[in-house]
Design an enzyme around this catalytic site. Structure first.
Site, mmCIF file in Angstrom:
data_model
loop_
_atom_site.group_PDB
_atom_site.id
_atom_site.type_symbol
_atom_site.label_atom_id
_atom_site.label_comp_id
_atom_site.label_asym_id
_atom_site.label_seq_id
_atom_site.Cartn_x
_atom_site.Cartn_y
_atom_site.Cartn_z
ATOM 1 N N ASP A 21 -5.227 -16.703 -16.237
ATOM 2 C CA ASP A 21 -5.331 -18.062 -15.692
ATOM 3 C C ASP A 21 -6.532 -18.800 -16.287
ATOM 4 O O ASP A 21 -7.518 -18.174 -16.684
ATOM 5 C CB ASP A 21 -5.450 -17.978 -14.165
ATOM 6 C CG ASP A 21 -5.155 -19.311 -13.496
ATOM 7 O OD1 ASP A 21 -4.563 -20.199 -14.148
ATOM 8 O OD2 ASP A 21 -5.520 -19.468 -12.327
ATOM 9 N N ASN A 23 -6.210 -21.491 -18.693
ATOM 10 C CA ASN A 23 -5.996 -22.100 -20.016
ATOM 11 C C ASN A 23 -6.163 -23.616 -19.961
ATOM 12 O O ASN A 23 -6.797 -24.223 -20.832
ATOM 13 C CB ASN A 23 -4.584 -21.798 -20.526
ATOM 14 C CG ASN A 23 -4.381 -20.339 -20.860
ATOM 15 O OD1 ASN A 23 -5.328 -19.567 -20.873
ATOM 16 N ND2 ASN A 23 -3.144 -19.966 -21.127
ATOM 17 N N ARG A 34 -3.814 -29.653 -22.502
ATOM 18 C CA ARG A 34 -3.652 -28.348 -21.843
ATOM 19 C C ARG A 34 -3.087 -27.288 -22.787
ATOM 20 O O ARG A 34 -3.491 -26.129 -22.759
ATOM 21 C CB ARG A 34 -2.695 -28.478 -20.645
ATOM 22 C CG ARG A 34 -3.201 -29.260 -19.480
ATOM 23 C CD ARG A 34 -2.147 -29.327 -18.379
ATOM 24 N NE ARG A 34 -1.647 -28.014 -18.035
ATOM 25 C CZ ARG A 34 -2.274 -27.141 -17.245
ATOM 26 N NH1 ARG A 34 -3.429 -27.478 -16.698
ATOM 27 N NH2 ARG A 34 -1.763 -25.961 -16.999
ATOM 28 N N HIS A 38 -3.415 -22.973 -24.048
ATOM 29 C CA HIS A 38 -2.425 -21.893 -24.186
ATOM 30 C C HIS A 38 -2.500 -21.278 -25.588
ATOM 31 O O HIS A 38 -2.398 -20.064 -25.745
ATOM 32 C CB HIS A 38 -1.011 -22.409 -23.912
ATOM 33 C CG HIS A 38 -0.815 -22.912 -22.514
ATOM 34 N ND1 HIS A 38 -1.306 -22.255 -21.418
ATOM 35 C CD2 HIS A 38 -0.185 -24.024 -22.032
ATOM 36 C CE1 HIS A 38 -0.977 -22.918 -20.313
ATOM 37 N NE2 HIS A 38 -0.312 -23.999 -20.668
ATOM 38 N N ASN A 69 6.512 -21.444 -12.796
ATOM 39 C CA ASN A 69 6.001 -22.252 -13.916
ATOM 40 C C ASN A 69 7.034 -23.228 -14.489
ATOM 41 O O ASN A 69 6.681 -24.150 -15.222
ATOM 42 C CB ASN A 69 5.451 -21.357 -15.039
ATOM 43 C CG ASN A 69 4.107 -20.751 -14.715
ATOM 44 O OD1 ASN A 69 3.728 -19.707 -15.246
ATOM 45 N ND2 ASN A 69 3.341 -21.389 -13.831
ATOM 46 N N SER A 193 -0.504 -14.674 -6.546
ATOM 47 C CA SER A 193 0.447 -15.648 -7.092
ATOM 48 C C SER A 193 1.809 -15.052 -7.464
ATOM 49 O O SER A 193 2.305 -15.269 -8.571
ATOM 50 C CB SER A 193 -0.158 -16.379 -8.302
ATOM 51 O OG SER A 193 -1.223 -17.184 -7.886
HETATM 52 C C1 FPP Z 1 -2.108 -20.008 -16.868
HETATM 53 O O1 FPP Z 1 -3.128 -20.941 -17.120
HETATM 54 C C2 FPP Z 1 -1.462 -19.593 -18.121
HETATM 55 C C3 FPP Z 1 -0.128 -19.670 -18.392
HETATM 56 C C4 FPP Z 1 0.873 -20.160 -17.425
HETATM 57 C C5 FPP Z 1 0.412 -19.286 -19.719
HETATM 58 C C6 FPP Z 1 -0.119 -18.021 -20.316
HETATM 59 C C7 FPP Z 1 0.285 -17.939 -21.729
HETATM 60 C C8 FPP Z 1 -0.482 -17.515 -22.744
HETATM 61 C C9 FPP Z 1 -1.836 -16.976 -22.549
HETATM 62 C C10 FPP Z 1 0.025 -17.623 -24.128
HETATM 63 C C11 FPP Z 1 0.802 -16.575 -24.793
HETATM 64 C C12 FPP Z 1 1.111 -15.308 -24.139
HETATM 65 C C13 FPP Z 1 1.868 -14.315 -24.669
HETATM 66 C C14 FPP Z 1 1.950 -13.012 -23.955
HETATM 67 C C15 FPP Z 1 2.654 -14.434 -25.912
HETATM 68 P P1 FPP Z 1 -3.022 -22.403 -16.506
HETATM 69 O O2 FPP Z 1 -2.257 -23.249 -17.439
HETATM 70 O O3 FPP Z 1 -2.445 -22.298 -15.119
HETATM 71 O O4 FPP Z 1 -4.513 -22.850 -16.437
HETATM 72 P P2 FPP Z 1 -5.199 -23.804 -15.334
HETATM 73 O O5 FPP Z 1 -5.135 -23.044 -14.026
HETATM 74 O O6 FPP Z 1 -6.584 -23.959 -15.828
HETATM 75 O O7 FPP Z 1 -4.430 -25.073 -15.322
#
Ligand code: FPP
Length: 243
Positions: A21, A23, A34, A38, A69, A193
């Site tokens: 979490d 990103n 955003r 990722h 998501n 979650s």
């Molecule tokens: C949550 O952060 C992250 C995700 C929903 C996506 C995770 C994906 C990756 C790390 C990329 C690739 C992965 C693989 C295994 C190929 P968020 O967007 O909820 O962050 P925030 O809470 O700061 O908004």
């Protein structure tokens, strides 16, 4: 800050499960979109996969996309799906060379046919690898998992007197892996979650404020060291563990 060295004589977690979490917040802090978070998150995935394999972790499970998501803006969902596809294609050879077995679990009904096929090929190619099992959870939810396991158990034999925890667990999407020993969530929130709800019953939980794109070997070793400092009693009392 120097990373704590993982003492070799201490027991390593066999299975680490991670909610990646932060990103979006990582990107916002840098005035970036955003999705840039990722993309950088993928670099952290590469680091942690390599580091876990080097440390002898047998199972690493990453929560890449939850059942919930899909509610994100369409553009972000598309970006993530493209990123999974690209990552699978780019990393496959290296994963295979490093003896990593890849599994992708989740409902995945909403995934495009091309992504399904790429996943199938990657799983097939790496199926015999034994160094570490890397599971990527896509369109996964713990509640979905329990319901689909219940459905399979009922189809097998609908007699409720035959429903047991062991039978249900044997139908969960990750029945091939032991339950996680260590759960890590980055990004500062302290929640499960809807991740591996059934499997996390006795897992040690570790939360860090570090945003996922900044997660590195030092943060991983801190989490492992925290795990090693805990006493796991599984419902027993301390005296029973030393007796
Ligand atoms: C949550 O952060 C992250 C995700 C929903 C996506 C995770 C994906 C990756 C790390 C990329 C690739 C992965 C693989 C295994 C190929 P968020 O967007 O909820 O962050 P925030 O809470 O700061 O908004």
């Amino acid at each position: 800050m120097s990373s704590p060295i993982v003492p070799e004589e201490r027991v390593l977690p066999r299975h680490i499960a991670i909610v990646m979490d932060g990103n979006g917040r990582w990107a916002r802090k840098r005035m970036l979109p955003r999705v840039a978070g990722h993309a950088r998150g993928l670099e952290a995935v590469r680091r942690v996969v390599r580091a876990c394999a080097e440390r002898g972790i047998a199972y690493l499970t990453l929560f890449a996309f939850s059942s919930e998501n899909w509610k994100r803006p369409e553009q972000e969902v598309h970006f993530l799906m493209d990123l999974f596809m690209t990552a699978l294609k780019q990393e496959l050879t290296q994963m295979h060379d490093n003896q990593i077995c890849l599994r992708v679990v989740g409902d995945m009904a909403g995934l495009e046919a091309g992504l399904h096929e790429t996943i199938r090929q990657a799983e097939e190619m790496t199926a015999g690898n034994t160094r570490m099992v890397l599971t990527v959870c896509v369109d996964y939810g713990g509640k979905w998992d329990i319901v689909q396991a219940l459905q399979k158990m009922t189809q097998e034999n609908p007699d409720p007197s035959l429903f047991t925890q062991e039978r249900l667990a044997s139908h969960l999407a990750m029945a091939y892996a032991p339950d996680p020993d260590l759960f890590i969530r980055t990004g500062g929130e302290q929640r499960i979650s809807n991740f591996l709800l059934w499997q996390l019953a006795y897992t040690e939980l570790y939360f860090t404020d570090v945003f996922w794109p900044d997660f590195d070997t030092a943060t991983l070793d801190q989490a492992i060291a925290a795990f090693q400092s805990r006493e796991r009693r599984f419902g027993r009392i301390s005296e029973q563990l030393t007796a």
